[in-house]
Design a protein around this motif. Structure first.
Motif, PDB file in Angstrom:
ATOM      1  N   GLY A 348     -34.541  12.202 -16.545  1.00 22.75           N
ATOM      2  CA  GLY A 348     -33.631  11.356 -15.690  1.00 22.75           C
ATOM      3  C   GLY A 348     -34.423  10.797 -14.493  1.00 22.75           C
ATOM      4  O   GLY A 348     -33.981  10.830 -13.465  1.00 22.75           O
ATOM      5  N   GLN A 349     -35.612  10.626 -15.096  1.00 24.16           N
ATOM      6  CA  GLN A 349     -36.510   9.748 -14.050  1.00 24.16           C
ATOM      7  C   GLN A 349     -35.728   8.257 -13.839  1.00 24.16           C
ATOM      8  O   GLN A 349     -36.592   7.681 -12.870  1.00 24.16           O
ATOM      9  CB  GLN A 349     -37.790   9.550 -14.217  1.00 24.16           C
ATOM     10  N   LEU A 350     -35.125   8.340 -14.102  1.00 29.82           N
ATOM     11  CA  LEU A 350     -34.951   6.616 -15.106  1.00 29.82           C
ATOM     12  C   LEU A 350     -33.567   6.127 -13.974  1.00 29.82           C
ATOM     13  O   LEU A 350     -32.758   7.291 -14.516  1.00 29.82           O
ATOM     14  CB  LEU A 350     -35.117   5.960 -15.965  1.00 29.82           C
ATOM     15  N   TYR A 351     -33.425   5.289 -12.792  1.00 33.08           N
ATOM     16  CA  TYR A 351     -32.170   4.694 -11.990  1.00 33.08           C
ATOM     17  C   TYR A 351     -32.087   3.567 -12.075  1.00 33.08           C
ATOM     18  O   TYR A 351     -33.028   2.705 -12.346  1.00 33.08           O
ATOM     19  CB  TYR A 351     -32.395   5.748 -11.128  1.00 33.08           C
ATOM     20  N   LEU A 352     -30.417   3.533 -11.936  1.00 32.90           N
ATOM     21  CA  LEU A 352     -30.792   1.722 -11.935  1.00 32.90           C
ATOM     22  C   LEU A 352     -30.429   1.194  -9.961  1.00 32.90           C
ATOM     23  O   LEU A 352     -29.957   1.947  -9.351  1.00 32.90           O
ATOM     24  CB  LEU A 352     -29.209   1.119 -12.948  1.00 32.90           C
ATOM     25  N   ALA A 353     -31.339   0.590  -9.773  1.00 30.89           N
ATOM     26  CA  ALA A 353     -31.535  -0.309  -8.581  1.00 30.89           C
ATOM     27  C   ALA A 353     -30.096  -1.392  -8.491  1.00 30.89           C
ATOM     28  O   ALA A 353     -30.375  -2.241  -9.720  1.00 30.89           O
ATOM     29  CB  ALA A 353     -32.564  -0.614  -8.226  1.00 30.89           C
ATOM     30  N   TYR A 354     -29.381  -2.087  -7.295  1.00 29.90           N
ATOM     31  CA  TYR A 354     -29.243  -3.000  -7.395  1.00 29.90           C
ATOM     32  C   TYR A 354     -28.652  -4.452  -6.817  1.00 29.90           C
ATOM     33  O   TYR A 354     -29.204  -4.208  -5.533  1.00 29.90           O
ATOM     34  CB  TYR A 354     -27.094  -2.438  -6.699  1.00 29.90           C
ATOM     35  N   GLN A 355     -29.017  -4.935  -7.211  1.00 32.13           N
ATOM     36  CA  GLN A 355     -29.331  -7.097  -6.063  1.00 32.13           C
ATOM     37  C   GLN A 355     -28.355  -7.704  -6.063  1.00 32.13           C
ATOM     38  O   GLN A 355     -27.351  -8.152  -7.350  1.00 32.13           O
ATOM     39  CB  GLN A 355     -30.731  -7.242  -6.222  1.00 32.13           C
ATOM     40  N   PRO A 356     -27.390  -7.755  -4.646  1.00 30.31           N
ATOM     41  CA  PRO A 356     -26.956  -8.985  -5.291  1.00 30.31           C
ATOM     42  C   PRO A 356     -26.853  -9.982  -5.170  1.00 30.31           C
ATOM     43  O   PRO A 356     -27.674 -10.493  -4.802  1.00 30.31           O
ATOM     44  CB  PRO A 356     -26.292  -8.831  -3.244  1.00 30.31           C
ATOM     45  N   LEU A 357     -25.454 -10.838  -5.513  1.00 32.25           N
ATOM     46  CA  LEU A 357     -25.684 -11.924  -5.595  1.00 32.25           C
ATOM     47  C   LEU A 357     -24.505 -12.339  -4.566  1.00 32.25           C
ATOM     48  O   LEU A 357     -23.155 -11.926  -4.682  1.00 32.25           O
ATOM     49  CB  LEU A 357     -24.908 -12.976  -7.351  1.00 32.25           C
ATOM     50  N   VAL A 358     -24.852 -13.499  -3.974  1.00 34.64           N
ATOM     51  CA  VAL A 358     -23.872 -13.829  -2.650  1.00 34.64           C
ATOM     52  C   VAL A 358     -23.815 -15.163  -2.345  1.00 34.64           C
ATOM     53  O   VAL A 358     -23.984 -15.496  -2.939  1.00 34.64           O
ATOM     54  CB  VAL A 358     -24.685 -12.968  -1.390  1.00 34.64           C
ATOM     55  N   ASP A 359     -22.451 -15.344  -1.950  1.00 38.01           N
ATOM     56  CA  ASP A 359     -21.907 -16.664  -2.546  1.00 38.01           C
ATOM     57  C   ASP A 359     -22.045 -17.552  -0.693  1.00 38.01           C
ATOM     58  O   ASP A 359     -22.386 -16.378  -0.071  1.00 38.01           O
ATOM     59  CB  ASP A 359     -20.310 -16.995  -2.080  1.00 38.01           C
ATOM     60  N   PRO A 360     -23.124 -18.500  -0.416  1.00 39.53           N
ATOM     61  CA  PRO A 360     -24.047 -18.670   0.525  1.00 39.53           C
ATOM     62  C   PRO A 360     -22.931 -19.225   1.563  1.00 39.53           C
ATOM     63  O   PRO A 360     -23.932 -19.264   2.698  1.00 39.53           O
ATOM     64  CB  PRO A 360     -25.215 -19.843  -0.174  1.00 39.53           C
ATOM     65  N   ARG A 361     -22.036 -20.229   0.941  1.00 37.04           N
ATOM     66  CA  ARG A 361     -21.545 -20.452   2.331  1.00 37.04           C
ATOM     67  C   ARG A 361     -19.936 -19.422   2.362  1.00 37.04           C
ATOM     68  O   ARG A 361     -20.380 -19.387   3.653  1.00 37.04           O
ATOM     69  CB  ARG A 361     -20.078 -21.477   1.153  1.00 37.04           C
ATOM     70  N   SER A 362     -19.649 -18.019   1.856  1.00 31.95           N
ATOM     71  CA  SER A 362     -19.497 -17.386   2.607  1.00 31.95           C
ATOM     72  C   SER A 362     -20.088 -15.936   2.595  1.00 31.95           C
ATOM     73  O   SER A 362     -19.634 -15.206   3.891  1.00 31.95           O
ATOM     74  CB  SER A 362     -17.806 -16.664   1.914  1.00 31.95           C
ATOM     75  N   ASN A 363     -21.392 -15.781   2.258  1.00 34.40           N
ATOM     76  CA  ASN A 363     -21.972 -15.128   2.685  1.00 34.40           C
ATOM     77  C   ASN A 363     -21.649 -13.400   2.096  1.00 34.40           C
ATOM     78  O   ASN A 363     -21.837 -12.330   2.194  1.00 34.40           O
ATOM     79  CB  ASN A 363     -22.659 -14.934   3.852  1.00 34.40           C
ATOM     80  N   ARG A 364     -20.272 -13.496   1.289  1.00 33.55           N
ATOM     81  CA  ARG A 364     -19.871 -12.270   0.496  1.00 33.55           C
ATOM     82  C   ARG A 364     -20.635 -12.125  -0.839  1.00 33.55           C
ATOM     83  O   ARG A 364     -20.472 -12.896  -1.840  1.00 33.55           O
ATOM     84  CB  ARG A 364     -18.376 -12.851   0.406  1.00 33.55           C
ATOM     85  N   ILE A 365     -20.734 -10.920  -1.204  1.00 31.63           N
ATOM     86  CA  ILE A 365     -20.832 -10.422  -2.652  1.00 31.63           C
ATOM     87  C   ILE A 365     -20.429 -10.642  -4.018  1.00 31.63           C
ATOM     88  O   ILE A 365     -18.753 -10.235  -3.186  1.00 31.63           O
ATOM     89  CB  ILE A 365     -21.462  -8.690  -2.506  1.00 31.63           C
TER      90      ILE A 365
END
Length: 716
Positions: A348-365
């Motif tokens: 259990g030493q591995l885990y996932l991190a998450y990076q957002p992909l954002v719409d640059p016009r609305s700043n929403r994920i």
């Protein structure tokens, strides 16, 4: 009789003494010449060939007259196939230094009567002495020769058979080792350098397995033709065996030039091949070592280029890598990492991190990319740049990849709204027969809707088992899962890949985004072209690695649909992400520097600095291609010139541009270059020969202990 022959006869007569006439001496020499016991030649005081005896002319044929009047160094050349048996000094050195020549094998090229560029080679064994008149003035060489053309050609053909690869005609391992040994031996006295490049073909095994061994042999022949066509007279190309090639390039030590050479090799090898009417695509990885900096003999240089190739392959396929001394310890670390990685998943030493992909016009994920992380119980966080390439060299990547899909689907179910999750899939995993079943099982066990899952693949997926990849693409698309082309334009690029698979997105690699706002940069045009292509094909685009506001403005202005990078967020753990999204707040505000600055690598290590007659021990705090920040030069005013000793013979000249409480900033006179592993190195180094002349033991450059720590990027 020519004037020179007349003078020569008189000289011979005087040497034979009063009992012989000039006429009878000349007759004796003519008879010796006709008996083919020996041939005679001579040069004048400017070392131009002015005399060939009749027998010598007859040996060379009708065009023998064409070489009279030429500099003797143009006429008598060292044979190119001498290898390890080659004399230590070239024959031109002998002529220029007016040294005696004993039993020297030379090659003479005679042009064809009708077609001047067609030449025939003849081989002579020559002996000669310099001639000086009564005043001591140099009057040229007087020499004899014997024709050994037939035997030399026979020996050359036999040597070629034993020293050349039967399949490709290139130099084989034995000949390369002899050539490298001879080159290093000859170069040492005159302090010349040479580079070794080792290439290993990426995905050759798949081509060999799928298309058959005859196709694999034909592919190797085509690769060898491309390599020799690209290198030409710059060096010697050889095949070590299997799909490994080696190139010896003399008189080069500039790592900027070698970077261009390696990138050109990667590009030329990566272009598609046609074999028996079928299309095949492979790639190559390149390791680079430079003698005498990285090794002063065959064993050291060969070991260095081996490690460099290993570093290139570990850094991802289709890359190059220079040898650095710390690779030896890194290789031992990688063996340990591979062993620990086998347990990491189970414990259990591995885990996932998450990076957002954002719409640059609305700043929403709109989506989150799952990124692999490893927290080692003793060593702490281990960079994926280290352990993912190690996993890809073994079957571990298949287990880890399957776990990542299951875990990402399980996490995404907990997110509010309809956010998509993107998971990277390696080429080996994608080409596996059971990937569609793994995806279906992950969706079924988690309950995640297929339309919320995206699989990111690179162009390398299409190299090798194309039919298997086509089947996987069709199965995944039929499920409703989306496919994204990752790192577009950086691998084995082909627009045919975009037609081949049902892609929904193209990711613009961060190498095109980084520095795109710099004056004169061509990357904005590339970004525009990729966006336009995607729109024409009905696909969305994602700009990766955006960090500065000016970069964000440019990629958004050029039409990128989504933006990913630190400008919006670093990768977040699953718990951190849930906290951000708990109030259905899907907005991420851009936050970063106004302008892009050259990437800086965060380091803390001791280096040396020289200013005037003083040497300082300073701390290097960060470094980029164009400058660094130092601590320990307080009191030295801005504008002062400083030489920074980075270790391993690397000295870089710079100028203090600011000084303050946080340290001193220095701008380099000559930019550093990428070593192929994310590190920075000087284009040139101080030669071990120069150090030996100063009293230091002659040996390959070693990075001192105080400079041994490698830098880690603060980017991702």
């Amino acid at each position: 009789m020519s004037y020179f022959e007349f003078i020569n006869r008189r000289k011979i007569a005087s040497e034979f003494g009063p009992t012989k006439s000039a006429q009878s001496t000349a007759d004796y020499l003519a008879e010796i010449d006709r008996c083919e016991v020996g041939m005679f030649w001579a040069t004048d005081g400017e070392n131009k060939l002015v005399y060939l005896s009749p027998g010598a002319r007859e040996t060379l044929g009708n065009q023998a007259e064409s070489i009279l009047g030429l500099d003797i160094g143009q006429v008598f050349k060292d044979p190119p196939f001498a290898g390890e048996d080659a004399p230590a000094r070239p024959i031109t050195f002998k002529f220029n230094s007016r040294s005696e020549i004993k039993e020297r094998l030379v090659e003479i090229e005679i042009a064809d009567e009708k077609i001047n560029y067609l030449k025939t080679s003849f081989f002579w064994k020559v002996c000669a002495k310099p001639f000086f008149d009564e005043k001591g003035d140099f009057g040229g060489y007087r020499g004899v020769a014997s024709d050994v053309t037939q035997q030399t050609r026979k020996n050359r053909d036999l040597a070629k058979q034993s020293r050349h690869d039967e399949l490709t005609g290139l130099a084989n391992r034995r000949f390369l080792e002899e050539l490298i040994a001879g080159t290093l031996r000859k170069f040492a006295p005159v302090k010349r350098s040479c580079a070794l490049l080792m290439l290993d073909l990426d995905y050759f095994k798949q081509i060999n397995d799928v298309m058959g061994h005859p196709a694999g042999d034909e592919l190797l022949r085509q690769v060898s033709d491309r390599l020799t066509g690209y290198i030409r007279e710059r060096g010697t190309v050889g095949r070590l065996g299997g799909d490994e090639f080696q190139i010896l390039v003399p008189d080069i030590d500039d790592r900027s030039e070698l970077t261009e050479l390696a990138e050109g090799l990667i590009q030329i090898v990566s272009q598609p091949y046609k074999i028996d009417g079928r299309r095949a695509v492979i790639g190559t990885s390149v390791g680079i070592a430079i003698a005498p900096y990285d090794g002063i003999n065959v064993a050291e240089s060969g070991g260095a280029v081996d490690l460099a190739l290993y570093g290139a392959k570990a850094n991802g396929k289709g890359t190059y890598c220079f040898f650095t001394p710390d690779m030896k310890s890194d290789a031992a670390d990688e063996v340990m990492i591979q062993g620990d990685l086998r347990d990491a998943l189970e414990k259990g030493q591995l885990y996932l991190a998450y990076q957002p992909l954002v719409d640059p016009r609305s700043n929403r994920i709109k989506c989150l990319e799952a990124l692999m992380r490893w927290k080692h119980p003793e060593k702490g966080a281990i960079s994926p740049e280290k352990f993912i390439p190690i996993a890809e060299q073994t079957d571990l990547i298949l287990k880890i990849g399957e776990w990542a899909i299951r875990q990402a689907c399980a996490n995404a179910v907990e997110w509010p709204g309809e956010l998509n999750v993107a998971v990277n899939v390696s080429a080996r995993q994608f080409a596996g027969a059971n990937l569609p079943e793994q995806v279906a099982a992950a969706l079924s066990s988690s309950g995640l809707s297929p339309r919320r899952l995206e699989l990111e693949i690179t162009e390398s997926v299409f190299v090798g088992n194309v039919k298997g990849v086509d089947r996987a693409c069709a199965s995944i698309d039929k499920m409703g899962v989306s496919l994204t082309m990752d790192d577009f334009g950086t691998g084995y690029s082909s627009l045919g890949y975009l037609k081949r698979a049902p892609f929904k997105k193209i990711k613009i690699d961060q190498s095109f985004v980084r520095g795109c706002t710099a004056s004169g940069d061509t990357n904005p045009a590339i970004i525009t072209a990729i966006v336009s292509l995607a729109k024409a094909l009905g696909m969305k685009t994602v700009a990766e690695g955006v960090e500065a506001m000016d970069e964000l403005e440019l990629v958004a202005g050029r039409g990128a649909d989504l933006v990913q990078g630190w400008i919006y967020s670093k990768p977040l753990t699953h718990d951190e992400l849930l906290k951000r999204l708990k109030n259905d707040d899907f907005t991420f505000v851009a936050d970063g520097p106004l302008r892009y600055r050259d990437e800086r690598t965060m380091v803390y290590r001791n280096v040396g600095a020289i200013q005037g007659d003083y040497h300082y021990d300073v701390v290097l705090k960060n470094i980029s291609r164009t400058g660094a920040r130092l601590n320990g030069l307080e009191g030295i005013p801005a504008g002062s010139e400083v030489i920074v000793d980075l270790g391993g013979g690397q000295f870089v000249v710079g100028k203090i541009v600011y000084t303050g409480k946080s340290g001193q900033g220095i701008a380099f006179e000559t930019p550093l270059v990428d070593d192929g592993r994310g590190g920075l190195v000087t284009p040139r180094r101080i030669s071990p020969y120069s150090l030996a002349a100063a009293g230091v033991k002659l040996e390959a450059l070693q990075q001192s202990k105080r400079h041994s720590s490698r830098a880690g990027t603060d980017r991702y």
